[in-house]
Design a protein around this motif. Structure first.
Motif, short mmCIF file in Angstrom:
data_model
loop_
_atom_site.label_atom_id
_atom_site.label_comp_id
_atom_site.label_asym_id
_atom_site.label_seq_id
_atom_site.Cartn_x
_atom_site.Cartn_y
_atom_site.Cartn_z
N MET A 173 0.66 -0.71 -0.13
CA MET A 173 -0.56 -0.06 0.02
C MET A 173 0.85 1.57 -0.23
O MET A 173 2.23 1.22 1.11
N LYS A 174 0.49 2.16 -1.22
CA LYS A 174 1.99 3.52 -1.21
C LYS A 174 1.31 4.31 -0.56
O LYS A 174 1.21 5.24 -0.10
N SER A 175 -0.67 4.34 -0.85
CA SER A 175 -1.24 5.45 -0.38
C SER A 175 -2.45 5.34 0.77
O SER A 175 -2.33 4.77 0.42
N TYR A 176 -2.68 6.57 1.12
CA TYR A 176 -4.14 6.07 2.09
C TYR A 176 -5.06 5.72 0.85
O TYR A 176 -6.50 5.05 0.85
N LYS A 177 -5.00 6.27 -0.51
CA LYS A 177 -5.74 6.31 -2.00
C LYS A 177 -5.96 4.75 -2.02
O LYS A 177 -7.33 4.49 -2.47
N ASP A 178 -5.27 3.64 -1.79
CA ASP A 178 -5.04 2.37 -1.77
C ASP A 178 -6.22 2.09 -0.87
O ASP A 178 -6.31 0.60 -1.21
N LEU A 179 -6.16 2.09 0.07
CA LEU A 179 -7.41 2.10 1.02
C LEU A 179 -9.05 1.96 0.74
O LEU A 179 -9.33 2.04 0.05
N ASP A 180 -9.42 0.92 1.20
CA ASP A 180 -10.97 0.83 -0.07
C ASP A 180 -11.77 1.31 1.15
O ASP A 180 -13.19 1.99 1.38
N ILE A 181 -10.98 1.78 2.63
CA ILE A 181 -12.06 2.52 3.77
C ILE A 181 -11.99 3.62 3.16
O ILE A 181 -13.01 4.71 3.64
N TYR A 182 -10.49 4.43 2.93
CA TYR A 182 -11.04 5.79 2.31
C TYR A 182 -11.34 5.73 0.73
O TYR A 182 -11.74 7.10 0.89
N THR A 183 -11.42 5.25 -0.19
CA THR A 183 -12.11 5.49 -1.23
C THR A 183 -13.87 5.59 -0.80
O THR A 183 -15.26 6.15 -1.18
N LEU A 184 -13.91 4.23 -0.07
CA LEU A 184 -15.46 4.31 0.59
C LEU A 184 -15.67 5.82 1.19
O LEU A 184 -16.76 5.65 1.13
N ALA A 185 -15.43 5.90 2.19
CA ALA A 185 -16.30 7.01 2.91
C ALA A 185 -16.04 8.81 2.07
O ALA A 185 -16.95 9.02 2.45
#
Length: 124
Positions: free
Chosen positions: A1-13
């Motif tokens: 994971m290179k960035s918070y943008k790679d987190l599913d929780i981020y994109t959904l939130a």
């Protein structure tokens, strides 16, 4: 994971924040600065705490703290949605759909929080 943008929780939130924000602007004028403002701020807090926590991921306890804040803001947003469903039945179908998605996000946040608690930096 290179960035918070790679987190599913981020994109959904983030997606839920945009939808919640747009929907809140359809509230009556007198509600825009009351409950409308509160739901916009709590839904924004869900996503911004994910980002801030990720920015502090080097420090496991800080990461956990901000993920906990995110989870709490998610619960707060759900509470605001529940109030809006009762107060504004004309928006209830869209609000109920949002509530279900925030419930899903809450479960994902909780799972990721447990992952970080149990596995973060385990091999460093």
């Amino acid at each position: 994971m290179k960035s918070y943008k790679d987190l599913d929780i981020y994109t959904l939130a983030l997606s839920l924040f945009y939808r919640t924000h747009r929907l809140s602007l359809r509230l009556p004028k007198y509600e825009l600065y009351e409950l409308g403002s509160q739901i916009r701020r709590s839904s924004d807090s869900v996503v911004t705490n994910i980002v801030e926590g990720y920015g502090r991921k080097r420090y496991k306890m800080d990461f956990i703290k901000f993920l906990t804040y995110s989870h709490a803001s998610n619960l707060e947003t759900i509470c605001h949605i529940e109030k809006l469903i009762v107060l504004y039945p004309d928006l209830s179908i869209e609000m109920i759909a949002l509530q279900k998605e925030y419930d899903i996000l809450g479960a994902k946040l909780f799972s990721f929080l447990r992952y970080v608690e149990n596995n973060w930096n385990k091999f460093e």
